[in-house]
Structures are given as C-alpha cells and as structure tokens.
Design a protein around this motif. Sequence first.
Motif, mmCIF file in Angstrom:
data_model
loop_
_atom_site.group_PDB
_atom_site.id
_atom_site.type_symbol
_atom_site.label_atom_id
_atom_site.label_comp_id
_atom_site.label_asym_id
_atom_site.label_seq_id
_atom_site.Cartn_x
_atom_site.Cartn_y
_atom_site.Cartn_z
ATOM 1 N N VAL A 151 1.175 -1.603 -0.308
ATOM 2 C CA VAL A 151 -0.105 -0.053 -0.167
ATOM 3 C C VAL A 151 1.031 1.363 0.325
ATOM 4 O O VAL A 151 0.784 1.988 -0.622
ATOM 5 C CB VAL A 151 -0.694 0.238 0.822
ATOM 6 N N PRO A 152 2.161 1.219 1.086
ATOM 7 C CA PRO A 152 2.859 2.590 1.158
ATOM 8 C C PRO A 152 2.889 3.113 -0.742
ATOM 9 O O PRO A 152 3.319 3.910 -1.150
ATOM 10 C CB PRO A 152 3.572 2.642 1.760
ATOM 11 N N ASN A 153 4.039 1.879 -0.988
ATOM 12 C CA ASN A 153 4.881 1.816 -2.485
ATOM 13 C C ASN A 153 3.285 2.423 -3.488
ATOM 14 O O ASN A 153 3.693 3.445 -4.545
ATOM 15 C CB ASN A 153 5.190 0.461 -2.949
ATOM 16 N N MET A 154 2.119 2.060 -3.456
ATOM 17 C CA MET A 154 0.984 2.695 -4.234
ATOM 18 C C MET A 154 0.642 4.256 -4.196
ATOM 19 O O MET A 154 0.481 4.789 -5.226
ATOM 20 C CB MET A 154 -0.230 2.015 -3.874
ATOM 21 N N VAL A 155 0.980 4.066 -3.400
ATOM 22 C CA VAL A 155 0.603 5.813 -2.856
ATOM 23 C C VAL A 155 1.648 6.914 -3.024
ATOM 24 O O VAL A 155 1.913 7.160 -4.024
ATOM 25 C CB VAL A 155 0.296 6.007 -1.029
ATOM 26 N N THR A 156 3.264 6.114 -3.683
ATOM 27 C CA THR A 156 4.160 6.758 -3.496
ATOM 28 C C THR A 156 4.222 6.550 -5.555
ATOM 29 O O THR A 156 3.947 7.595 -6.026
ATOM 30 C CB THR A 156 5.782 5.934 -3.216
ATOM 31 N N ASP A 202 2.622 9.099 1.869
ATOM 32 C CA ASP A 202 3.609 7.533 1.578
ATOM 33 C C ASP A 202 4.696 6.293 2.908
ATOM 34 O O ASP A 202 3.931 5.885 3.586
ATOM 35 C CB ASP A 202 4.084 7.767 0.292
ATOM 36 N N GLY A 203 4.877 8.477 3.535
ATOM 37 C CA GLY A 203 5.682 8.133 4.742
ATOM 38 C C GLY A 203 4.822 7.170 5.643
ATOM 39 O O GLY A 203 4.897 6.606 6.867
ATOM 40 N N ARG A 204 3.308 8.046 6.154
ATOM 41 C CA ARG A 204 3.113 8.253 6.842
ATOM 42 C C ARG A 204 2.061 7.312 7.037
ATOM 43 O O ARG A 204 2.241 5.960 7.933
ATOM 44 C CB ARG A 204 2.112 9.461 7.530
ATOM 45 N N VAL A 205 1.520 6.759 5.867
ATOM 46 C CA VAL A 205 1.215 5.367 6.069
ATOM 47 C C VAL A 205 2.556 4.343 6.348
ATOM 48 O O VAL A 205 1.284 3.033 6.605
ATOM 49 C CB VAL A 205 0.627 5.536 3.831
ATOM 50 N N ALA A 206 3.121 3.895 6.090
ATOM 51 C CA ALA A 206 4.133 3.354 5.957
ATOM 52 C C ALA A 206 3.820 3.053 7.425
ATOM 53 O O ALA A 206 4.948 1.879 7.948
ATOM 54 C CB ALA A 206 5.132 3.651 4.899
ATOM 55 N N ARG A 207 4.739 4.063 8.037
ATOM 56 C CA ARG A 207 4.930 3.873 9.557
ATOM 57 C C ARG A 207 3.536 2.998 9.824
ATOM 58 O O ARG A 207 3.221 2.839 11.183
ATOM 59 C CB ARG A 207 5.264 5.642 10.262
ATOM 60 N N GLU A 215 13.871 3.766 -1.445
ATOM 61 C CA GLU A 215 14.681 4.149 -2.359
ATOM 62 C C GLU A 215 13.336 4.252 -3.603
ATOM 63 O O GLU A 215 14.217 5.560 -4.701
ATOM 64 C CB GLU A 215 15.524 2.948 -3.450
ATOM 65 N N LEU A 216 12.148 4.088 -3.633
ATOM 66 C CA LEU A 216 11.176 4.484 -4.378
ATOM 67 C C LEU A 216 10.475 5.988 -4.108
ATOM 68 O O LEU A 216 10.546 6.153 -4.962
ATOM 69 C CB LEU A 216 10.147 3.291 -4.521
ATOM 70 N N ASP A 217 10.437 6.347 -3.073
ATOM 71 C CA ASP A 217 9.811 7.212 -2.598
ATOM 72 C C ASP A 217 11.784 8.335 -2.955
ATOM 73 O O ASP A 217 10.640 9.272 -3.205
ATOM 74 C CB ASP A 217 10.185 7.214 -0.712
ATOM 75 N N SER A 218 12.326 8.738 -2.475
ATOM 76 C CA SER A 218 13.577 9.312 -3.363
ATOM 77 C C SER A 218 13.611 9.245 -5.066
ATOM 78 O O SER A 218 13.129 10.593 -4.901
ATOM 79 C CB SER A 218 14.916 8.430 -2.244
ATOM 80 N N LEU A 219 13.214 8.294 -5.341
ATOM 81 C CA LEU A 219 13.839 8.237 -7.026
ATOM 82 C C LEU A 219 11.860 8.850 -6.947
ATOM 83 O O LEU A 219 12.693 10.336 -8.226
ATOM 84 C CB LEU A 219 13.414 7.227 -7.432
ATOM 85 N N ARG A 248 20.117 17.557 -3.778
ATOM 86 C CA ARG A 248 19.537 17.748 -2.095
ATOM 87 C C ARG A 248 18.684 16.145 -2.009
ATOM 88 O O ARG A 248 19.175 16.511 -0.162
ATOM 89 C CB ARG A 248 18.680 18.747 -2.193
ATOM 90 N N LEU A 249 18.118 15.898 -2.490
ATOM 91 C CA LEU A 249 17.701 14.373 -2.214
ATOM 92 C C LEU A 249 18.794 13.451 -1.591
ATOM 93 O O LEU A 249 18.636 13.111 -0.044
ATOM 94 C CB LEU A 249 17.104 14.429 -3.289
ATOM 95 N N ALA A 250 19.923 13.265 -1.746
ATOM 96 C CA ALA A 250 20.672 12.531 -1.739
ATOM 97 C C ALA A 250 21.385 12.897 -0.678
ATOM 98 O O ALA A 250 21.663 12.057 0.670
ATOM 99 C CB ALA A 250 21.936 11.995 -3.136
ATOM 100 N N ARG A 251 21.838 14.310 0.170
ATOM 101 C CA ARG A 251 22.542 14.645 1.543
ATOM 102 C C ARG A 251 21.271 14.555 1.827
ATOM 103 O O ARG A 251 21.708 14.299 3.344
ATOM 104 C CB ARG A 251 22.110 16.300 0.855
ATOM 105 N N PHE A 252 19.699 14.350 1.513
ATOM 106 C CA PHE A 252 18.879 14.224 2.661
ATOM 107 C C PHE A 252 19.015 12.540 2.747
ATOM 108 O O PHE A 252 18.537 12.421 4.584
ATOM 109 C CB PHE A 252 17.271 14.502 2.205
ATOM 110 N N ASN A 253 19.017 11.715 2.264
ATOM 111 C CA ASN A 253 19.139 10.898 2.467
ATOM 112 C C ASN A 253 20.533 10.169 3.313
ATOM 113 O O ASN A 253 20.315 9.076 4.298
ATOM 114 C CB ASN A 253 18.724 9.802 1.135
ATOM 115 N N VAL A 254 21.440 10.353 3.748
ATOM 116 C CA VAL A 254 22.580 10.028 3.793
ATOM 117 C C VAL A 254 22.676 11.608 5.089
ATOM 118 O O VAL A 254 23.293 10.849 6.620
ATOM 119 C CB VAL A 254 23.392 11.063 3.001
ATOM 120 N N ALA A 255 21.916 12.110 5.345
ATOM 121 C CA ALA A 255 21.583 12.722 7.179
ATOM 122 C C ALA A 255 21.138 12.041 7.705
ATOM 123 O O ALA A 255 21.048 12.385 8.966
ATOM 124 C CB ALA A 255 21.202 14.233 6.493
ATOM 125 N N LEU A 256 19.839 11.048 7.339
ATOM 126 C CA LEU A 256 18.991 10.904 7.911
ATOM 127 C C LEU A 256 19.821 9.495 8.832
ATOM 128 O O LEU A 256 19.465 9.121 9.647
ATOM 129 C CB LEU A 256 17.992 9.566 7.088
#
Length: 270
Positions: free
Chosen positions: A7-12, A48-53, A64-68, A108-116
């Motif tokens: 379901v979360p991936n479908m929202v993405t 999508d992130g809230r649904v996944a959580r 990865e799908l969300d970032s792309l 910006r997205l790559a930096r965000f993923n690393v900062a997590l």
Amino acid sequence: MPLRLIVPNMVTLLALCSGLTAVRMAYEGRWEFAVGAVILAAVLDGLDGRVARLMKGTSKFGAELDSLADFVNFGVVPALMLYIWILKDAGSIGWIAALIFAISMALRLARFNVALEDPDKPAWASRFFTGVPAPAGALTVLLPLYFEFLGLFPHWFADSAVVAVYTIGIAFLLISRLPTFSGKNVGTRVRRDYVLPLFVFAVLFVALTASFPFRILAAGSVLYLLSIPFSWRAHRKLAQAESGRAIDGDDDECDTDLDNIADRDKDHGG
C-alpha cells in the motif's frame, strides 16, 4: 508479500503518476491542472511515509522508490513546466537553468538520505531541514508562473532571463546549508476544543486553494521564502544553546578529572 508493504508503495506510485501528468498538462497549456497535479504529488508524498509507519510497512525498497519519485515530481517536473512555459524563450540559458534546478534537487535528496543515518544529530535538529525541502522547492520555483497568471506584476517579471535567474536562485536554496522549518513536530497532538475549528480551517483552506489556486500558492510561496531568515535565527539560537551546554559539560568533566588526579597524587604521597 503482505499488503502492508504494498500500500505505501502504491501511494508513492500514484504521486509519481500525478507528477508526470503535470508535464502533459503543461504541454497542453492547461496550467491550472498542471499545478494541481504537482500539489497532489506533494500531498501524496507527505502521506506515503505516514501510511508506511502506521501500517508498519516501511522497507528499503519503499525508501528508494520514494526518493526516485521525489526527484521526478519535484525536480524534473517543475523544471520542464518552467521550460515549456517561458524558459525555452531564453534558449540555452533557459535550458541550463532548468538543468541546474533538476540536478540541485537530486543533490538535495541525496544529502537528505545520507543525513538520516547521522547518529550524532541532536534531538532539536529534527525541527529543521538543511536547505529548502523538495516539495517546497518545487512549489516555490513556480512562483513566477503564479504571478504571471494573476497579472500582479509587470511583464518584465515574467521575462525568460528573470525567471532563469530566479530558478537558479531556488536551486541554490535547495543545496544550501540554510536551516528551514520542517514542521515535523507540529500537529502531533491537538487540544480537544481546537478539533472542530481545525476541521473548519482545513475545509476552508482546501476550498480556497481549489477556487483561487494561483493566489493561495503565490501567497504561500512568498510567506515561505520570508520565513527562511526566521528559521535561520531560531536554528542559530538552539545551536548556540547546545554549544553552551557542551562547554559547561566539558568544564565540569575537566574539573572532575583534575580532582581525581589530585586525589590520586594525595594517595600516592601519603
């Protein structure tokens, strides 16, 4: 595969479909629908992130799908919309501006993923993003389009060279180190007497956005850009307070160490 992972991936994917549809609407000159598709993609991106959580369906694949999808929806799509609208009139300069914005969004997205994955980030840092976040950057970079359709500014503001410079400016805000409010800690709890007014406000906001989309988006974009100095000031105060506590803690620790050394020397001497 359990449904809670699907379901979360479908929202993405729905968000990605909405973003790509915005490009088609732009080619057809249906700008209200194009902007609306970008807004829908931003809303689905927040869900999508809230649904996944909530469904306990977080996964590496989904991240990865969300970032792309974010790169396409908020980097490629706004750049193409601006190019189709006016940047093409600037020739190579307009295309370069569109490229810089899209590439800056990817960085910006790559930096965000690393900062997590940073374990040393203080707790208060979750109140801020580093640079302008992807959905805000996508909606803010379209500000000249809003102004042009509202007729609020002379036509020189919608000149292709001016829009190219503005696009590059927003691109640099994406990859900058400027702290911006994240809003993640807002709305986790609502007082009981505020629930009904909140519903009314939400309905009013949606109705105004649907009825006057360019006015609401233009006002929101301007207010967001004006909020950046205030977010930088708030971040600076918290960082200074954190460094002050660290210095006090180091001083106390040094004093304790010196006392222990003195005690050991006293024991050895006695």
